[in-house]
Motif scaffolding. Structure first.
Motif, PDB file in Angstrom:
ATOM      1  N   ARG A 154      47.914  50.595  30.084  1.00 31.80           N
ATOM      2  CA  ARG A 154      46.464  50.816  30.080  1.00 31.80           C
ATOM      3  C   ARG A 154      45.767  49.969  29.016  1.00 31.80           C
ATOM      4  NH1 ARG A 154      43.715  55.401  31.881  1.00 31.80           N
ATOM      5  NH2 ARG A 154      44.774  56.454  33.599  1.00 31.80           N
ATOM      6  N   ALA A 155      46.479  49.659  27.932  1.00 32.32           N
ATOM      7  CA  ALA A 155      45.878  48.931  26.816  1.00 32.32           C
ATOM      8  C   ALA A 155      45.903  47.415  26.990  1.00 32.32           C
ATOM      9  CB  ALA A 155      46.592  49.300  25.515  1.00 32.32           C
ATOM     10  N   LEU A 156      46.501  46.922  28.066  1.00 35.34           N
ATOM     11  CA  LEU A 156      46.555  45.478  28.277  1.00 35.34           C
ATOM     12  C   LEU A 156      45.147  44.890  28.365  1.00 35.34           C
ATOM     13  CD1 LEU A 156      49.410  45.321  30.941  1.00 35.34           C
ATOM     14  CD2 LEU A 156      49.560  44.502  28.572  1.00 35.34           C
ATOM     15  N   LYS A 157      44.999  43.668  27.851  1.00 37.30           N
ATOM     16  CA  LYS A 157      43.709  42.989  27.862  1.00 37.30           C
ATOM     17  C   LYS A 157      43.852  41.620  28.530  1.00 37.30           C
ATOM     18  CE  LYS A 157      41.791  46.189  25.240  1.00 37.30           C
ATOM     19  NZ  LYS A 157      40.806  47.149  25.799  1.00 37.30           N
ATOM     20  N   ASN A 158      42.784  41.194  29.183  1.00 44.62           N
ATOM     21  CA  ASN A 158      42.685  39.830  29.707  1.00 44.62           C
ATOM     22  C   ASN A 158      43.824  39.467  30.658  1.00 44.62           C
ATOM     23  OD1 ASN A 158      40.354  39.342  28.041  1.00 44.62           O
ATOM     24  ND2 ASN A 158      41.755  39.077  26.316  1.00 44.62           N
ATOM     25  N   ILE A 159      44.192  40.417  31.521  1.00 45.18           N
ATOM     26  CA  ILE A 159      45.220  40.147  32.529  1.00 45.18           C
ATOM     27  C   ILE A 159      44.538  39.571  33.775  1.00 45.18           C
ATOM     28  CG2 ILE A 159      47.001  41.125  34.007  1.00 45.18           C
ATOM     29  CD1 ILE A 159      47.773  41.051  31.050  1.00 45.18           C
ATOM     30  N   ASP A 160      44.959  38.378  34.150  1.00 48.87           N
ATOM     31  CA  ASP A 160      44.375  37.717  35.314  1.00 48.87           C
ATOM     32  C   ASP A 160      45.063  38.110  36.613  1.00 48.87           C
ATOM     33  OD1 ASP A 160      42.445  35.731  33.978  1.00 48.87           O
ATOM     34  OD2 ASP A 160      44.326  35.380  32.905  1.00 48.87           O
ATOM     35  N   VAL A 161      46.381  38.284  36.549  1.00 47.77           N
ATOM     36  CA  VAL A 161      47.166  38.633  37.732  1.00 47.77           C
ATOM     37  C   VAL A 161      48.163  39.714  37.328  1.00 47.77           C
ATOM     38  CG1 VAL A 161      48.654  37.793  39.590  1.00 47.77           C
ATOM     39  CG2 VAL A 161      47.007  36.227  38.507  1.00 47.77           C
ATOM     40  N   GLY A 181      45.850  53.443  36.397  1.00 48.05           N
ATOM     41  CA  GLY A 181      46.312  52.498  35.394  1.00 48.05           C
ATOM     42  C   GLY A 181      45.637  51.147  35.549  1.00 48.05           C
ATOM     43  N   VAL A 182      45.557  50.661  36.780  1.00 48.67           N
ATOM     44  CA  VAL A 182      44.916  49.377  37.057  1.00 48.67           C
ATOM     45  C   VAL A 182      43.436  49.430  36.711  1.00 48.67           C
ATOM     46  CG1 VAL A 182      44.180  47.885  38.974  1.00 48.67           C
ATOM     47  CG2 VAL A 182      46.585  48.536  38.734  1.00 48.67           C
ATOM     48  N   LEU A 183      42.767  50.526  37.019  1.00 51.94           N
ATOM     49  CA  LEU A 183      41.354  50.647  36.689  1.00 51.94           C
ATOM     50  C   LEU A 183      41.128  50.658  35.179  1.00 51.94           C
ATOM     51  CD1 LEU A 183      40.303  53.211  39.425  1.00 51.94           C
ATOM     52  CD2 LEU A 183      39.485  50.842  39.208  1.00 51.94           C
ATOM     53  N   ALA A 184      42.162  51.044  34.418  1.00 49.53           N
ATOM     54  CA  ALA A 184      42.035  51.056  32.959  1.00 49.53           C
ATOM     55  C   ALA A 184      42.123  49.654  32.372  1.00 49.53           C
ATOM     56  CB  ALA A 184      43.112  51.955  32.344  1.00 49.53           C
ATOM     57  N   PHE A 185      43.056  48.814  32.873  1.00 52.94           N
ATOM     58  CA  PHE A 185      43.195  47.488  32.239  1.00 52.94           C
ATOM     59  C   PHE A 185      42.538  46.356  33.023  1.00 52.94           C
ATOM     60  CE2 PHE A 185      47.220  47.554  34.695  1.00 52.94           C
ATOM     61  CZ  PHE A 185      47.342  46.234  35.127  1.00 52.94           C
ATOM     62  N   LYS A 186      42.048  46.636  34.211  1.00 49.72           N
ATOM     63  CA  LYS A 186      41.142  45.758  34.962  1.00 49.72           C
ATOM     64  C   LYS A 186      41.655  44.318  35.129  1.00 49.72           C
ATOM     65  CE  LYS A 186      37.061  48.259  33.233  1.00 49.72           C
ATOM     66  NZ  LYS A 186      37.799  49.134  32.254  1.00 49.72           N
ATOM     67  N   PRO A 187      42.764  44.117  35.795  1.00 49.09           N
ATOM     68  CA  PRO A 187      43.193  42.751  36.071  1.00 49.09           C
ATOM     69  C   PRO A 187      42.262  42.080  37.065  1.00 49.09           C
ATOM     70  CG  PRO A 187      44.530  44.293  37.317  1.00 49.09           C
ATOM     71  CD  PRO A 187      43.649  45.119  36.414  1.00 49.09           C
ATOM     72  N   GLY A 188      42.205  40.755  37.042  1.00 49.66           N
ATOM     73  CA  GLY A 188      41.385  40.057  38.020  1.00 49.66           C
ATOM     74  C   GLY A 188      41.949  40.184  39.425  1.00 49.66           C
ATOM     75  N   ILE A 189      43.268  40.046  39.543  1.00 51.24           N
ATOM     76  CA  ILE A 189      43.984  40.153  40.813  1.00 51.24           C
ATOM     77  C   ILE A 189      45.136  41.118  40.608  1.00 51.24           C
ATOM     78  CG2 ILE A 189      45.411  38.917  42.507  1.00 51.24           C
ATOM     79  CD1 ILE A 189      43.924  36.336  41.642  1.00 51.24           C
ATOM     80  N   VAL A 190      45.388  41.984  41.580  1.00 48.17           N
ATOM     81  CA  VAL A 190      46.549  42.866  41.493  1.00 48.17           C
ATOM     82  C   VAL A 190      47.297  42.858  42.812  1.00 48.17           C
ATOM     83  CG1 VAL A 190      45.216  44.952  42.062  1.00 48.17           C
ATOM     84  CG2 VAL A 190      47.408  45.163  40.895  1.00 48.17           C
ATOM     85  N   ILE A 243      37.949  43.928  41.243  1.00 45.01           N
ATOM     86  CA  ILE A 243      39.397  43.718  41.205  1.00 45.01           C
ATOM     87  C   ILE A 243      39.857  43.300  42.596  1.00 45.01           C
ATOM     88  CG2 ILE A 243      41.646  44.793  40.811  1.00 45.01           C
ATOM     89  CD1 ILE A 243      40.294  46.671  38.811  1.00 45.01           C
ATOM     90  N   ASP A 244      40.495  42.158  42.667  1.00 44.47           N
ATOM     91  CA  ASP A 244      40.977  41.598  43.934  1.00 44.47           C
ATOM     92  C   ASP A 244      42.364  42.181  44.229  1.00 44.47           C
ATOM     93  OD1 ASP A 244      41.784  40.078  46.095  1.00 44.47           O
ATOM     94  OD2 ASP A 244      41.582  38.140  45.090  1.00 44.47           O
ATOM     95  N   VAL A 245      42.416  43.195  45.085  1.00 40.64           N
ATOM     96  CA  VAL A 245      43.684  43.831  45.446  1.00 40.64           C
ATOM     97  C   VAL A 245      44.279  43.081  46.627  1.00 40.64           C
ATOM     98  CG1 VAL A 245      44.840  45.955  46.133  1.00 40.64           C
ATOM     99  CG2 VAL A 245      42.822  46.064  44.648  1.00 40.64           C
ATOM    100  N   ARG A 246      45.428  42.465  46.426  1.00 42.93           N
ATOM    101  CA  ARG A 246      46.053  41.642  47.463  1.00 42.93           C
ATOM    102  C   ARG A 246      47.272  42.356  48.033  1.00 42.93           C
ATOM    103  NH1 ARG A 246      45.418  35.330  45.389  1.00 42.93           N
ATOM    104  NH2 ARG A 246      43.153  35.474  44.991  1.00 42.93           N
ATOM    105  N   LEU A 247      47.163  42.753  49.289  1.00 43.49           N
ATOM    106  CA  LEU A 247      48.254  43.441  49.968  1.00 43.49           C
ATOM    107  C   LEU A 247      49.100  42.417  50.701  1.00 43.49           C
ATOM    108  CD1 LEU A 247      46.388  46.544  51.445  1.00 43.49           C
ATOM    109  CD2 LEU A 247      47.400  46.237  49.162  1.00 43.49           C
TER     110      LEU A 247
END
Length: 260
Positions: free
Chosen positions: A185-192, A211-220, A248-252
């Motif tokens: 959750r504490a991760l910062k500036n995660i692009d992917v 968890g993803v909504l907490a650290f907000k990656p650009g793409i997941v 957040i770009d969620v790629r399935l």
């Protein structure tokens, strides 16, 4: 003249055979490309928690698993990252079938202890919190573990590594087998981000989404989503994430198209 035609035919047949031997499996999903400051980052899903990255002339295998055929047509790895000791991460049979003779292997201590002796000379060991700069990339080992913490947990704190890779100005996170832990959750500036969700071993869909909504990656990318009861509902994960945060770009992707 006849001998020339025979030679040409033989060369064509040999070339066709070589192409067939190195062609990508038909079941493998198409790769994605992500722009970095040092050229494209290619993301190739393989299966379950296994992925291959290609960037700046380097090829990175993450948790190679599922047999060597799944990697047909891909370049030999320069780096192999392994997150944990379980067979879907540390898979000696798959390693033995891959061209890893020149690859640097980055692993946690528990994995280093279990690697076959032939790989020991090319291993760099990282514990949680340690970092490494190599081959133009930055590698940070991140905790991955089950909640509540317990010595007899499937994934106790400190044994395995998640990883954050710095590649051309982009930060790429691999969760490994984890739950919705404070360190994630504490991760910062995660692009992917590659995030697991397979009960009962890691997170459920809601935990992963929060968890993803907490650290907000650009793409997941949801990955590692097969558990005891089959596949997790990654469409529900995407809906939950994007209802709360459309940026957040969620790629399935189908990580199980090659499953046997």
């Amino acid at each position: 003249m006849k001998s020339t035609f025979i030679l040409a035919a033989a060369l064509l047949a040999s070339a066709a055979q070589a192409t067939a031997q190195t062609a990508a499996p038909a079941s493998r999903v198409a790769p994605d490309q992500i722009t970095t400051k040092q050229g494209p980052l290619t993301v190739q899903p393989i299966t379950h928690g296994s992925v291959v990255l290609t960037w700046s002339g380097k090829t990175i295998y993450v948790d190679p698993y599922g047999g060597g055929e799944a990697y047909t047509g891909l370049a030999a790895p320069d780096v192999v990252l392994i997150t944990d000791i379980h067979g879907d991460h540390l898979d000696p049979k798959t390693l033995a079938s891959l061209p890893v003779s020149k690859a640097l292997m980055i692993v946690p201590p528990a994995v280093a202890e279990k690697l076959p002796a032939e790989y020991k000379g090319r291993v760099r060991v990282l514990s949680n919190g340690q970092q490494l700069d190599t081959l133009g990339m930055h590698v940070a080992a991140i905790p991955m573990y089950n909640l509540p913490e317990a010595p007899d947990a499937m994934h106790p704190k400190g044994r395995g590594n998640g990883y954050v890779l710095g590649l051309g100005g982009k930060n790429v996170y691999f969760s490994g087998d984890t739950e919705d832990i404070a360190e994630m959750r504490a991760l910062k500036n995660i692009d992917v981000a590659f995030v697991c969700m397979n009960l009962p071993y890691t997170m459920d869909v809601q935990q992963a989404a929060q968890g993803v909504l907490a650290f907000k990656p650009g793409i997941v990318y949801p990955y590692h989503y097969r558990g005891q009861n089959g596949l997790s509902d990654v469409a529900a994960f995407k809906k939950t994430v994007n209802t709360a945060n459309k940026k957040i770009d969620v790629r399935l992707r189908n990580w199980y198209s090659a499953a046997k």
